[in-house]
Enzyme design. Structure first.
Site, PDB file in Angstrom:
ATOM      1  N   ARG A  55       0.630  -1.412  -0.008  1.00  0.00           N
ATOM      2  CA  ARG A  55       0.005  -0.093  -0.076  1.00  0.00           C
ATOM      3  C   ARG A  55       0.780   1.272   0.017  1.00  0.00           C
ATOM      4  O   ARG A  55       0.367   2.181   0.575  1.00  0.00           O
ATOM      5  CB  ARG A  55      -0.917   0.046   1.111  1.00  0.00           C
ATOM      6  N   CYS A  90     -10.044   1.234   3.247  1.00  0.00           N
ATOM      7  CA  CYS A  90      -9.619   0.755   4.448  1.00  0.00           C
ATOM      8  C   CYS A  90      -8.884   1.993   5.032  1.00  0.00           C
ATOM      9  O   CYS A  90      -8.067   2.412   4.491  1.00  0.00           O
ATOM     10  CB  CYS A  90      -8.644  -0.373   4.131  1.00  0.00           C
ATOM     11  N   GLU A 104      -3.808   3.786   6.935  1.00  0.00           N
ATOM     12  CA  GLU A 104      -3.712   3.428   5.379  1.00  0.00           C
ATOM     13  C   GLU A 104      -4.041   4.761   4.701  1.00  0.00           C
ATOM     14  O   GLU A 104      -3.486   5.506   3.932  1.00  0.00           O
ATOM     15  CB  GLU A 104      -4.447   2.243   4.734  1.00  0.00           C
TER      16      GLU A 104
HETATM   17  C1  LIG Z   1     -15.208   1.572  -1.407  1.00  0.00           C
HETATM   18  C2  LIG Z   1     -13.708   1.517  -1.428  1.00  0.00           C
HETATM   19  C3  LIG Z   1     -12.876   0.236  -1.467  1.00  0.00           C
HETATM   20  C4  LIG Z   1     -11.529   0.507  -1.728  1.00  0.00           C
HETATM   21  N1  LIG Z   1     -10.874  -0.624  -1.749  1.00  0.00           N
HETATM   22  C5  LIG Z   1      -9.504  -0.690  -1.877  1.00  0.00           C
HETATM   23  C6  LIG Z   1      -8.735  -1.897  -2.172  1.00  0.00           C
HETATM   24  O1  LIG Z   1      -9.453  -3.131  -2.256  1.00  0.00           O
HETATM   25  N2  LIG Z   1      -7.511  -1.948  -2.335  1.00  0.00           N
HETATM   26  C7  LIG Z   1      -6.810  -0.540  -2.051  1.00  0.00           C
HETATM   27  O2  LIG Z   1      -5.500  -0.512  -2.109  1.00  0.00           O
HETATM   28  N3  LIG Z   1      -7.337   0.719  -1.872  1.00  0.00           N
HETATM   29  C8  LIG Z   1      -8.762   0.662  -1.598  1.00  0.00           C
HETATM   30  N4  LIG Z   1      -9.450   1.731  -1.524  1.00  0.00           N
HETATM   31  C9  LIG Z   1      -8.875   3.082  -1.456  1.00  0.00           C
HETATM   32  C10 LIG Z   1      -8.789   3.852  -2.766  1.00  0.00           C
HETATM   33  O3  LIG Z   1      -9.350   3.287  -3.645  1.00  0.00           O
HETATM   34  C11 LIG Z   1      -7.084   3.618  -3.153  1.00  0.00           C
HETATM   35  O4  LIG Z   1      -6.153   4.099  -2.281  1.00  0.00           O
HETATM   36  C12 LIG Z   1      -6.827   4.439  -4.367  1.00  0.00           C
HETATM   37  O5  LIG Z   1      -5.860   4.164  -5.142  1.00  0.00           O
HETATM   38  C13 LIG Z   1      -6.651   5.983  -4.241  1.00  0.00           C
HETATM   39  O6  LIG Z   1      -6.495   6.484  -5.433  1.00  0.00           O
HETATM   40  P1  LIG Z   1      -7.046   8.167  -5.501  1.00  0.00           P
HETATM   41  O7  LIG Z   1      -6.835   8.678  -6.895  1.00  0.00           O
HETATM   42  O8  LIG Z   1      -8.453   8.132  -4.989  1.00  0.00           O
HETATM   43  O9  LIG Z   1      -6.168   8.759  -4.844  1.00  0.00           O
HETATM   44  P2  LIG Z   1      -6.432   9.797  -3.434  1.00  0.00           P
HETATM   45  O10 LIG Z   1      -7.488   9.205  -2.427  1.00  0.00           O
HETATM   46  O11 LIG Z   1      -6.705  11.122  -3.943  1.00  0.00           O
HETATM   47  O12 LIG Z   1      -5.048  10.296  -2.766  1.00  0.00           O
HETATM   48  C14 LIG Z   1      -4.469   9.238  -1.994  1.00  0.00           C
HETATM   49  C15 LIG Z   1      -2.965   9.660  -1.522  1.00  0.00           C
HETATM   50  O13 LIG Z   1      -2.261   9.489  -2.821  1.00  0.00           O
HETATM   51  C16 LIG Z   1      -1.733  10.881  -3.287  1.00  0.00           C
HETATM   52  N5  LIG Z   1      -1.795  10.916  -4.900  1.00  0.00           N
HETATM   53  C17 LIG Z   1      -2.910  10.997  -5.426  1.00  0.00           C
HETATM   54  N6  LIG Z   1      -2.646  11.166  -6.947  1.00  0.00           N
HETATM   55  C18 LIG Z   1      -1.139  11.274  -6.629  1.00  0.00           C
HETATM   56  C19 LIG Z   1      -0.373  11.445  -7.810  1.00  0.00           C
HETATM   57  N7  LIG Z   1      -0.721  11.581  -9.208  1.00  0.00           N
HETATM   58  N8  LIG Z   1       0.944  11.504  -7.606  1.00  0.00           N
HETATM   59  C20 LIG Z   1       1.397  11.305  -6.152  1.00  0.00           C
HETATM   60  N9  LIG Z   1       0.666  11.143  -5.323  1.00  0.00           N
HETATM   61  C21 LIG Z   1      -0.647  11.126  -5.346  1.00  0.00           C
HETATM   62  C22 LIG Z   1      -2.382  11.625  -2.384  1.00  0.00           C
HETATM   63  O14 LIG Z   1      -1.765  13.063  -2.238  1.00  0.00           O
HETATM   64  C23 LIG Z   1      -2.842  11.174  -1.369  1.00  0.00           C
HETATM   65  O15 LIG Z   1      -1.792  11.204  -0.540  1.00  0.00           O
HETATM   66  C24 LIG Z   1     -10.767   1.611  -1.389  1.00  0.00           C
HETATM   67  C25 LIG Z   1     -11.700   3.065  -1.596  1.00  0.00           C
HETATM   68  C26 LIG Z   1     -12.937   2.694  -1.393  1.00  0.00           C
HETATM   69  C27 LIG Z   1     -13.755   4.057  -1.024  1.00  0.00           C
END
Ligand SMILES: Cc1cc2nc3c(=O)[nH]c(=O)nc-3n(C[C@H](O)[C@H](O)[C@H](O)COP(=O)(O)OP(=O)(O)OC[C@H]3O[C@@H](n4cnc5c(N)ncnc54)[C@H](O)[C@@H]3O)c2cc1C
Length: 310
Positions: free
Chosen positions: A179, A227, A302
């Site tokens: 992660r 999570c 996380e």
């Molecule tokens: C219903 C649900 C189910 C989920 N299931 C899972 C799962 O099974 N497995 C899992 O791993 N996650 C899961 N997640 C969490 C989430 O989907 C992941 O962590 C996803 O990768 C987040 O991506 P995001 O673009 O929304 O990032 P954000 O939430 O916008 O950002 C998360 C972090 O990444 C950084 N970030 C974002 N974009 C960039 C970039 N371009 N460069 C550098 N840093 C960046 C942000 O600054 C922040 O620190 C779930 C979430 C939900 C709501």
């Protein structure tokens, strides 16, 4: 989570050159810089988030690059992208058996990525089905689970480096872990992803099965940040996941204001419709404290918390 306040400054670049410029301009003026993907792993505090928030929504293009892409050709392609050009001429459609690569800008969604590769019958990212997010967020967080994770298909990424320049990092130059893409303050601008050829039906079937299993155990239709905690070291937790520890501590269904520890999955905090970030963070504190008291396990976040000024 649908909680939290506004950004002091919000920038929405639409080319990689604009992204790099936005990052360096903010850093040069001494403002904190935050990158917002889809916000699927974020808890934003109530109030105003200071500094510059850069949203990746508009950087959402995705291509199939030419089949024989290696060495200098890759550098040339990515630097064309970096300068704001869209290299269409070299990205003609090909047979599904060719190339097996996708080039995605950081704001392309996981959902589109997963549906594109399943239509092509390419394997490697079935495990990302039902994981909301953008490619940049997925690479930064190494999103995934028991069926695989983002970095298992990453061949190279382009980042906005610490000095504000766009740079290519090959897989072997990176050290992703559980992660965590371990990229520090570098901003993911684009990713080159490589897949395995399979039968279309087989990939679709696996994707469908994984989604069904995920929907059965996670509150996917409610507002959450996924999570909240990482799973602890198994030796420390006697093999239990965070969800199981929270469950055994009797915390499922516990509410503060409009936030609730999901009765469906102990590692999810859901917004019942009127939660504030303060409610959510109070539940985070209660879960950490109770699990530590009961089992001696320190739960590590996380989800990312963005602090706000009141
Ligand atoms: C219903 C649900 C189910 C989920 N299931 C899972 C799962 O099974 N497995 C899992 O791993 N996650 C899961 N997640 C969490 C989430 O989907 C992941 O962590 C996803 O990768 C987040 O991506 P995001 O673009 O929304 O990032 P954000 O939430 O916008 O950002 C998360 C972090 O990444 C950084 N970030 C974002 N974009 C960039 C970039 N371009 N460069 C550098 N840093 C960046 C942000 O600054 C922040 O620190 C779930 C979430 C939900 C709501």
């Amino acid at each position: 989570m649908h909680v939290g306040g506004a950004a002091e400054w919000l920038l929405e670049p639409k080319t990689l050159a604009e992204l790099a410029k936005a990052v360096s301009a903010a850093r040069e003026s001494g403002m904190p810089v935050r990158i917002l993907g889809k916000g699927a792993n974020l808890i934003v505090e109530d109030g105003t988030v200071p500094g510059v928030t850069i949203a990746t929504d508009r950087l959402n293009l995705m291509w199939r690059p030419e089949a024989q892409l290696g060495g200098e050709a890759l550098e040339a392609l990515l630097s064309e992208l970096g300068s704001g050009q869209m290299p269409e001429a070299r990205l003609a459609p090909q047979a599904r058996t060719d190339g097996l690569r996708l080039l995605a800008l950081c704001g392309a969604t996981h959902q589109r990525l997963v549906s594109t590769v399943q239509e092509l019958g390419w394997s490697g990212l079935e495990g990302l089905v039902g994981v909301p997010g953008h490619v940049g967020g997925g690479v930064a967080m190494n999103a995934g689970g028991k069926w695989g994770e983002m970095w298992s298909v990453v061949e190279a990424i382009m980042v906005v480096a610490e000095d504000g320049c766009l740079r290519i990092l090959r897989r072997e130059q990176c050290a992703p872990s559980y992660r965590n893409g371990n990229l520090g303050t570098q901003v993911v601008a684009a990713a080159l992803l490589k897949f395995q050829l399979d039968e279309v039906l087989a990939v679709k079937e696996r994707t469908k099965t994984f989604l069904k299993e995920k929907n059965a155990v996670q509150p996917v239709t409610e507002w959450s940040a996924g999570c909240v905690f990482k799973n602890p070291d198994k030796t420390q937790s006697c093999g239990r996941t965070t969800g199981q520890l929270v469950d055994q501590a009797g915390l499922k269904g516990r509410c503060v204001g409009g936030a609730e520890i999901s009765p469906k999955h102990g590692n999810f905090i859901v917004n019942k419709g009127h939660a504030t970030a303060t409610d959510v963070l109070e539940l985070v504190r209660i879960a950490q404290e109770t699990v530590f008291e009961r089992f001696g396990v320190q739960l590590e976040m996380e989800a990312k918390v963005w602090r706000a000024a009141r």
